[in-house]
Design an enzyme around this catalytic site. Structure first.
Site, mmCIF file in Angstrom:
data_model
loop_
_atom_site.group_PDB
_atom_site.id
_atom_site.type_symbol
_atom_site.label_atom_id
_atom_site.label_comp_id
_atom_site.label_asym_id
_atom_site.label_seq_id
_atom_site.Cartn_x
_atom_site.Cartn_y
_atom_site.Cartn_z
ATOM 1 C CG ASP A 14 -1.658 1.259 1.489
ATOM 2 O OD1 ASP A 14 -1.646 2.144 0.602
ATOM 3 O OD2 ASP A 14 -2.289 1.385 2.554
ATOM 4 C CE LYS A 76 -1.864 6.912 -3.477
ATOM 5 N NZ LYS A 76 -2.293 5.907 -2.497
ATOM 6 C CD GLU A 153 -4.929 3.282 -2.428
ATOM 7 O OE1 GLU A 153 -5.733 4.109 -1.958
ATOM 8 O OE2 GLU A 153 -3.783 3.582 -2.786
ATOM 9 C CG ASP A 176 -9.376 4.096 1.287
ATOM 10 O OD1 ASP A 176 -8.964 4.939 2.112
ATOM 11 O OD2 ASP A 176 -8.614 3.325 0.671
HETATM 12 P P1 ADP Z 1 -3.136 7.290 3.019
HETATM 13 O O1 ADP Z 1 -3.887 6.090 2.595
HETATM 14 O O2 ADP Z 1 -3.428 8.495 2.224
HETATM 15 O O3 ADP Z 1 -1.689 7.064 3.226
HETATM 16 P P2 ADP Z 1 -4.035 6.878 5.721
HETATM 17 O O4 ADP Z 1 -5.137 5.934 5.515
HETATM 18 O O5 ADP Z 1 -2.800 6.396 6.365
HETATM 19 O O6 ADP Z 1 -3.702 7.686 4.413
HETATM 20 O O7 ADP Z 1 -4.624 8.103 6.534
HETATM 21 C C1 ADP Z 1 -3.846 9.183 6.826
HETATM 22 C C2 ADP Z 1 -4.711 10.357 7.162
HETATM 23 O O8 ADP Z 1 -5.544 10.024 8.250
HETATM 24 C C3 ADP Z 1 -3.890 11.553 7.558
HETATM 25 O O9 ADP Z 1 -4.422 12.718 6.956
HETATM 26 C C4 ADP Z 1 -4.059 11.568 9.052
HETATM 27 O O10 ADP Z 1 -3.948 12.864 9.584
HETATM 28 C C5 ADP Z 1 -5.461 11.042 9.189
HETATM 29 N N1 ADP Z 1 -5.740 10.481 10.513
HETATM 30 C C6 ADP Z 1 -5.076 9.488 11.142
HETATM 31 N N2 ADP Z 1 -5.607 9.249 12.338
HETATM 32 C C7 ADP Z 1 -6.629 10.112 12.484
HETATM 33 C C8 ADP Z 1 -7.571 10.377 13.521
HETATM 34 N N3 ADP Z 1 -7.556 9.700 14.667
HETATM 35 N N4 ADP Z 1 -8.489 11.343 13.313
HETATM 36 C C9 ADP Z 1 -8.505 12.054 12.170
HETATM 37 N N5 ADP Z 1 -7.651 11.855 11.161
HETATM 38 C C10 ADP Z 1 -6.718 10.894 11.318
HETATM 39 MG MG MG Z 2 -4.659 4.533 1.962
#
Ligand code: ADP
Ligand code: MG
Length: 627
Positions: A14, A76, A153, A176
């Site tokens: 991922d 990304k 995804e 997602d």
């Molecule tokens: P990606 O798939 O884009 O890499 P993720 O699924 O890892 O992203 O999610 C990352 C996002 O989720 C970031 O913007 C982060 O700030 C947000 N995030 C993570 N935990 C929380 C939370 N507890 N509350 C709100 N936003 C969150």
């Molecule tokens: Mg993701």
């Protein structure tokens, strides 16, 4: 005949905007490969530190504020574009930066399997365009993987869920919302057959946008109060961004969060800070419209799947941003379903990529799980529109593959010459849903030549679109008449000069990567990193301006405290000091603020002695503050 069976390891990755993860199959189950520090999520941040060490992960993320010109996050969002990324004075493409993240993953895989060829399934948002998919594939190859498959995804998330719930039939909605992108898909599961019915989303919507909304809100308050815009100060901006994410995350569990940043930027030699309380409802007001947009997409995708709300049996929430209560509450209210809690929002996609890897390698062939996917948008070419009275207008979109068609798919369509004696035609390829191409996304163009001369409308060109399992399009055109067949593919047009560039890029990245002895996110000790060997410099000499940059910034003498190193250390120290300010009592705080300003000045003046002196004083104050 004896057929040799070669089986390379296959992993699933991922490659996220915010976090990345890598999975594999063990004992019939997907698992993530953790780094040596035990962490399996890798922040998708890349840093080239002052010693030339490439660092990926948490340490790079921690340096975003202190070294904004040496670090990059959320690359990304730039994938598939030609945007040049300048990092530590060197220019990279978005896929080269992504390749560094993937090289870190390769390292983990190599630790598990031993160094060698490894195949990878890499995930992308369902809504990624052709260029973005190609760029992702290329990033994987630059990192040294054999990219076996690019999968969507939400499909991956459904696969990881599906493997554990083979008996559960029904319609699943996968929502997602990560850091950079939003994806929503409807997946039907029936006896282990997982069929994506429809996909939609937004390539530019995610947690990053929520952070920036907060940053702007903070900045406007500072602007109103102090008449200075902290966003103009690259470090101030990075600091607000970091704080915004912290506040956002805290507001997922708390109702009020306080911000106390004594020094965000400087005005007329005076520190400008921010002290404010943010309530959950204030935050909701800032992001409500963005969440509403995701709900619109969600309603559309339900309609696209020819279902209604009551047909949805389960909701799977994926991505860190689904932890925001507003997201869960709005979905529950709209669909009348409480989302499943047995899907891990951060891990499901990587685990699902591993499941796909397992299906491919045969490790999961007993499971009975099968997945089919769809094209998330229509693809076609530009044609002349026939208007009344025989008039024509260019730029009408003629779709060849329709949205939500099951993939892989091949479709052909014939088009006719529009002028007397026409021997060539431009094939302009677009994706999107609008009837005019100018509102759709352009994928590329090539010239089809060698059409025999004939009357208008008498010569046919057959255009074939092949959309493969990776969601990558191949376009072929063929002149139909006189049995003569000629074809040209969009890929040929795109790839012509790419091979050499690719090889060069692989080499360059490897040089940069190897400059470092095993520096990774859990490697705290940057001191051990070796400097460039001056003999290696000619490898970089084709990068314009680079040698000058190296001459100025890189010290190859014995002196460990090269001016630039000291400068970077000074910047780091300043950052640390700014952070410490918040928790100090006011007398100490005032002293530290003064010293920080002196430090800032010394950094600007590049006066080495003064810098050393002030750094010592700041360090003393910080040590005092700890007691
Ligand atoms: P990606 O798939 O884009 O890499 P993720 O699924 O890892 O992203 O999610 C990352 C996002 O989720 C970031 O913007 C982060 O700030 C947000 N995030 C993570 N935990 C929380 C939370 N507890 N509350 C709100 N936003 C969150
Ligand atoms: Mg993701």
């Amino acid at each position: 005949m004896n057929q040799e069976h070669t089986s390379r390891p296959v992993v699933g990755i991922d490659l996220g905007t915010t976090n990345s993860a890598i999975g594999y199959i063990r004992g019939g189950k997907p698992k993530l490969i953790a780094a040596t520090n035990g962490q399996s999520l890798l922040p998708s941040v890349v840093l080239i530190d002052p010693k030339g060490t490439v660092i990926v992960g948490q340490n790079a993320k921690d340096a975003l504020v202190a070294m904004p010109d040496r670090s990059i996050a959320a690359v990304k969002r730039k994938m598939g574009s030609n945007e040049e990324i300048v990092l530590a004075g060197q220019t990279f493409t978005p896929e080269e930066i992504s390749a560094f993240i993937l090289k870190e993953m390769k390292r983990r895989a190599d630790e598990l399997y031993g160094e060698g060829e490894i195949e990878a399934v890499i995930t992308v948002p369902a809504y990624f365009t052709d260029e973005q998919r190609r760029a992702t594939k290329r990033a994987g190859e630059l990192a040294g993987f054999m990219v076996e498959r690019i999968i969507n995804e939400p499909t991956a998330a459904a696969l990881s869920f599906g493997l554990d719930h083979l008996q559960e039939d029904g319609n699943f909605l996968v929502y997602d919302l990560g850091g950079g992108t939003f994806d929503v898909s409807i997946v039907e599961m029936f006896s282990g057959v997982l069929e994506v019915k429809a996909s939609s989303g937004d390539r530019m919507l995610g947690g990053e946008d929520f952070d920036w909304r907060l940053v702007n809100w903070f900045a406007e308050q500072i602007l109103a109060e102090h008449g200075i815009d902290p966003r103009l100060d690259i470090r101030g901006k990075a600091m607000l961004k970091e704080e915004a994410e912290r506040v956002k995350i805290a507001l997922s569990t708390e109702n009020t969060v306080s911000v106390s940043l004594p020094l965000v930027t400087v005005k007329d030699n005076h520190p400008v800070g921010l002290a404010v309380e943010v309530t959950r409802s204030q935050f909701v007001a800032l992001i409500e419209d963005l969440i509403a947009q995701t709900m619109e997409r969600m309603s559309e995708v339900i309609k696209d799947a020819e279902l209604s709300v009551k047909d949805i049996d389960e909701v799977l929430l994926v991505g860190g941003s689904t932890r925001i209560p507003l997201v869960r509450d709005t979905i529950s209210a709209l669909l009348g379903i409480v989302p499943r809690s047995d899907v891990h929002p951060d891990e499901a996609v990587a685990l699902g990529a591993a499941v796909q890897a397992g299906l491919k390698s045969g490790l999961l062939s007993e499971s009975g799980l099968i997945a089919t996917d769809v094209a998330p948008f229509s693809m076609g070419i530009a044609v002349l529109a026939e208007k009344s009275g025989g008039r024509t207008r260019p730029g009408e979109f003629s779709p060849i593959i329709g949205r939500n068609t099951v993939i892989p798919v091949t479709r052909s369509q014939k088009f006719y010459t529009s002028a007397l004696g026409q021997t060539a035609v431009a094939i302009e390829v677009y994706q999107g849903e609008h009837e005019w191409v100018k509102y759709n996304h352009r994928l590329g163009e090539f010239m089809m030549e060698g059409i025999p001369e004939n009357w208008k409308g008498q010569e046919a060109v057959e255009v074939t679109f092949r959309y493969n399992l990776n969601g990558i399009l191949e376009v072929t055109a063929r002149s139909v008449s006189s049995g003569e067949e000629m074809s040209i593919t969009l890929q040929d047009a795109l790839n012509r000069n790419n091979r050499r560039e690719f090889e060069e890029s692989v080499q360059r990245l490897q040089e940069l990567w190897e400059n470092v002895p095993q520096a990774s996110e859990d490697d705290e000790n940057l001191e051990d990193a070796s400097l460039f060997d001056p003999e290696d410099w000619d490898l970089l000499s084709d990068i314009p301006g680079d040698l000058d940059e190296l001459d100025e910034n890189w010290d190859v003498s014995e002196d460990d405290e090269a001016p630039t190193m000291l400068h970077e250390d000074g910047k780091l120290l300043m950052q640390q000091a700014r952070k410490t300010l918040a928790g100090m009592e006011s007398g100490q705080q005032a002293k530290l603020i003064d010293t920080i300003q002196e430090l800032e000045q010394a950094l600007q003046e590049e006066d080495v002695d003064k810098l050393k002196h002030v750094m010592e004083r700041v360090t003393d104050l910080l040590i005092d503050a700890e007691f």
